[in-house]
Design a protein around this motif. Structure first.
Motif, PDB file in Angstrom:
ATOM      1  N   TYR A 188     -16.059 -53.304 -80.204  1.00 24.76           N
ATOM      2  CA  TYR A 188     -15.726 -52.341 -79.166  1.00 24.76           C
ATOM      3  C   TYR A 188     -14.206 -52.210 -79.045  1.00 24.76           C
ATOM      4  CZ  TYR A 188     -20.535 -52.484 -77.393  1.00 24.76           C
ATOM      5  OH  TYR A 188     -21.888 -52.386 -77.262  1.00 24.76           O
ATOM      6  N   TYR A 189     -13.751 -50.995 -78.880  1.00 25.10           N
ATOM      7  CA  TYR A 189     -12.333 -50.738 -78.595  1.00 25.10           C
ATOM      8  C   TYR A 189     -12.016 -51.301 -77.219  1.00 25.10           C
ATOM      9  CZ  TYR A 189      -8.042 -47.958 -78.024  1.00 25.10           C
ATOM     10  OH  TYR A 189      -6.756 -47.551 -77.831  1.00 25.10           O
ATOM     11  N   SER A 190     -11.082 -52.249 -77.150  1.00 21.97           N
ATOM     12  CA  SER A 190     -10.748 -52.884 -75.884  1.00 21.97           C
ATOM     13  C   SER A 190      -9.275 -53.252 -75.859  1.00 21.97           C
ATOM     14  CB  SER A 190     -11.611 -54.134 -75.661  1.00 21.97           C
ATOM     15  OG  SER A 190     -11.436 -54.651 -74.362  1.00 21.97           O
ATOM     16  N   ASN A 191      -8.440 -52.304 -76.160  1.00 22.94           N
ATOM     17  CA  ASN A 191      -6.998 -52.537 -76.245  1.00 22.94           C
ATOM     18  C   ASN A 191      -6.354 -52.370 -74.866  1.00 22.94           C
ATOM     19  OD1 ASN A 191      -4.922 -53.083 -78.259  1.00 22.94           O
ATOM     20  ND2 ASN A 191      -4.070 -51.122 -77.670  1.00 22.94           N
ATOM     21  N   PRO A 192      -5.498 -53.295 -74.414  1.00 24.10           N
ATOM     22  CA  PRO A 192      -4.942 -54.442 -75.152  1.00 24.10           C
ATOM     23  C   PRO A 192      -5.533 -55.785 -74.761  1.00 24.10           C
ATOM     24  CG  PRO A 192      -3.540 -53.942 -73.305  1.00 24.10           C
ATOM     25  CD  PRO A 192      -4.714 -53.008 -73.200  1.00 24.10           C
ATOM     26  N   VAL A 193      -6.713 -55.801 -74.104  1.00 20.87           N
ATOM     27  CA  VAL A 193      -7.214 -57.052 -73.522  1.00 20.87           C
ATOM     28  C   VAL A 193      -8.319 -57.700 -74.347  1.00 20.87           C
ATOM     29  CG1 VAL A 193      -6.607 -56.309 -71.210  1.00 20.87           C
ATOM     30  CG2 VAL A 193      -8.887 -55.808 -72.088  1.00 20.87           C
ATOM     31  N   GLY A 194      -8.699 -57.109 -75.462  1.00 22.58           N
ATOM     32  CA  GLY A 194      -9.798 -57.655 -76.255  1.00 22.58           C
ATOM     33  C   GLY A 194      -9.496 -59.047 -76.791  1.00 22.58           C
ATOM     34  N   ASP A 195     -10.554 -59.808 -77.047  1.00 21.21           N
ATOM     35  CA  ASP A 195     -10.411 -61.183 -77.535  1.00 21.21           C
ATOM     36  C   ASP A 195     -10.144 -61.265 -79.030  1.00 21.21           C
ATOM     37  OD1 ASP A 195     -10.778 -62.280 -75.039  1.00 21.21           O
ATOM     38  OD2 ASP A 195     -12.956 -62.430 -75.250  1.00 21.21           O
ATOM     39  N   PHE A 196     -10.317 -60.157 -79.757  1.00 16.66           N
ATOM     40  CA  PHE A 196     -10.176 -60.192 -81.207  1.00 16.66           C
ATOM     41  C   PHE A 196      -9.124 -59.183 -81.672  1.00 16.66           C
ATOM     42  CE2 PHE A 196     -14.393 -61.754 -80.296  1.00 16.66           C
ATOM     43  CZ  PHE A 196     -14.518 -62.844 -81.145  1.00 16.66           C
ATOM     44  N   GLY A 197      -8.244 -59.644 -82.551  1.00 17.64           N
ATOM     45  CA  GLY A 197      -7.261 -58.759 -83.160  1.00 17.64           C
ATOM     46  C   GLY A 197      -7.786 -58.242 -84.489  1.00 17.64           C
ATOM     47  N   CYS A 198      -8.112 -56.966 -84.534  1.00 19.50           N
ATOM     48  CA  CYS A 198      -8.698 -56.359 -85.738  1.00 19.50           C
ATOM     49  C   CYS A 198      -7.671 -55.443 -86.403  1.00 19.50           C
ATOM     50  CB  CYS A 198      -9.941 -55.543 -85.379  1.00 19.50           C
ATOM     51  SG  CYS A 198     -11.300 -56.528 -84.699  1.00 19.50           S
ATOM     52  N   THR A 199      -7.519 -55.586 -87.709  1.00 16.86           N
ATOM     53  CA  THR A 199      -6.622 -54.744 -88.494  1.00 16.86           C
ATOM     54  C   THR A 199      -7.453 -53.989 -89.534  1.00 16.86           C
ATOM     55  OG1 THR A 199      -4.771 -56.261 -88.188  1.00 16.86           O
ATOM     56  CG2 THR A 199      -4.615 -54.708 -90.020  1.00 16.86           C
ATOM     57  N   TYR A 200      -7.144 -52.701 -89.705  1.00 16.39           N
ATOM     58  CA  TYR A 200      -7.915 -51.848 -90.599  1.00 16.39           C
ATOM     59  C   TYR A 200      -7.010 -51.198 -91.647  1.00 16.39           C
ATOM     60  CZ  TYR A 200     -11.565 -52.174 -87.032  1.00 16.39           C
ATOM     61  OH  TYR A 200     -12.508 -52.634 -86.141  1.00 16.39           O
ATOM     62  N   ARG A 201      -7.589 -50.894 -92.793  1.00 12.03           N
ATOM     63  CA  ARG A 201      -6.923 -50.131 -93.839  1.00 12.03           C
ATOM     64  C   ARG A 201      -7.989 -49.400 -94.630  1.00 12.03           C
ATOM     65  NH1 ARG A 201      -5.267 -54.952 -98.205  1.00 12.03           N
ATOM     66  NH2 ARG A 201      -7.412 -55.376 -98.895  1.00 12.03           N
ATOM     67  N   LEU A 202      -7.596 -48.429 -95.447  1.00 16.94           N
ATOM     68  CA  LEU A 202      -8.554 -47.704 -96.272  1.00 16.94           C
ATOM     69  C   LEU A 202      -7.896 -47.271 -97.569  1.00 16.94           C
ATOM     70  CD1 LEU A 202      -8.743 -43.998 -95.633  1.00 16.94           C
ATOM     71  CD2 LEU A 202      -7.624 -45.347 -93.853  1.00 16.94           C
ATOM     72  N   ARG A 203      -8.718 -46.957 -98.530  1.00 14.84           N
ATOM     73  CA  ARG A 203      -8.260 -46.350 -99.771  1.00 14.84           C
ATOM     74  C   ARG A 203      -9.321 -45.354-100.219  1.00 14.84           C
ATOM     75  NH1 ARG A 203      -8.920 -51.017-104.525  1.00 14.84           N
ATOM     76  NH2 ARG A 203     -11.104 -51.595-104.056  1.00 14.84           N
TER      77      ARG A 203
END
Length: 322
Positions: A188-203
């Motif tokens: 779930y989008y929960s910025n900036p209080v979420g418990d998990f730091g998720c990083t995304y990229r694509l190709r």
């Protein structure tokens, strides 16, 4: 190595530097440039580049853009930006020229090895996907990654990867799509209080089975999707789900699951631990339940909501933004 905005016209052709963030980034209002060259698509001039932004008459006098001699974001490098084609960003000039430079490697003497296409630019690898952005997906608040569609006509699909810093920070492919967006239904989008730091990229992969380099990385704070196990026999475990939407203003919805009937207490606390609301304090039957929390009388900030029932306790964070 700096390659940008090549022209194959004239006796010798020419090279200058153009923003790797997009040719639409330099704003002009009438005859004056808006200083400090704000990033805005409205009223922009297609094709404006950094070499042209030297000694310009701006809204604050004669100014030069800080990158008019080039920027580190423009350079071509292995795994950063290897394609310079009619469809890349920056692109060849004119945009319909069938011209492509593909950077292959740097040797031990720091010489660049390239493929140079003058007739069949599409034979190169796809260009780097541009402008990835993270947001909350409408309707369910899952993390949504969107980007600018690659302009190549032979693209097959996009491959999306994610790493979670609290889970080892290992890149994992989480899906593919032919759209210019991807919804991650595990967080779930929960910025900036979420418990998990998720990083995304694509190709992107083309029909020749060639991959582009990865896009720039984008990060967000998120919450792992709550799992409510439901069968034909009913709820099998207690669970407190994440509120939606989050952040919210002024109302949000909280879902929770009760395995066996019992006294349910659901309370909201501020970041200092003071109780600010009691949402539930009554006997509830086994099953899934929903409650709306209206915070119209509370100030913006982080709040904690806690569920207690039959010895189970669960807490989650939410962000009120007014």
């Amino acid at each position: 190595m700096l390659i940008s905005h090549c022209s194959n016209t004239g006796t010798y052709g020419w090279i200058d530097i153009e923003s790797a963030s997009g040719r639409w980034n330099w704003k002009r209002s009438g005859s004056l440039y808006v200083y400090p060259f704000e990033v805005e698509s409205a009223n922009s001039i297609s094709g404006e580049d950094k070499l042209n932004l030297r000694a310009k008459y701006t809204s604050q006098g004669v100014k030069s853009h800080s990158d008019f001699l080039g920027s580190s974001q423009d350079f071509f490098n292995i795994a950063y930006n290897q394609i310079f084609s009619p469809w890349s960003n920056p692109s060849t000039y004119p945009d319909n020229a069938n011209l492509c430079v593909e950077l292959l490697q740097f040797d031990q003497y720091n010489n660049a090895h390239v493929n140079f296409y003058t007739q069949n630019a599409y034979l190169s690898s796809p260009s780097k996907p541009q402008n990835p952005v993270l947001s909350a997906n409408p309707g369910n608040n899952y993390v949504r990654l969107s980007w600018e569609h690659n302009l190549e006509t032979d693209k097959a699909y996009y491959e999306v990867s994610r790493k979670v810093h609290e889970l080892g920070g290992i890149w994992q492919v989480i899906g593919t799509t032919t759209n210019n967006y991807f919804v991650d239904n595990e967080y779930y989008y929960s910025n900036p209080v979420g418990d998990f730091g998720c990083t995304y990229r694509l190709r992107v992969k083309d029909t020749q089975n060639k991959f582009s380099v990865y896009s720039d990385e984008v990060s967000i704070r998120a919450e792992m999707m709550g799992k409510i196990a439901v069968t034909n026999e009913g709820v099998r475990e207690y669970n407190l789900d994440f509120n939606y939407p989050n952040p919210f203003n002024p109302s949000t919805v909280i879902n929770y699951a009760v395995k066996e009937a019992g006294l349910v207490r659901l309370k909201v606390y501020d970041i200092l631990g003071a109780e600010v609301a009691e949402l539930v304090n009554e006997i509830k039957e086994a099953g899934n339940h929903t409650i709306e929390f209206n915070a119209s009388q509370l100030p913006s900030g982080v709040y904690i909501y806690t569920l207690q029932v039959n010895g189970f306790t669960g807490s989650k964070k939410m962000l009120l933004m007014k």
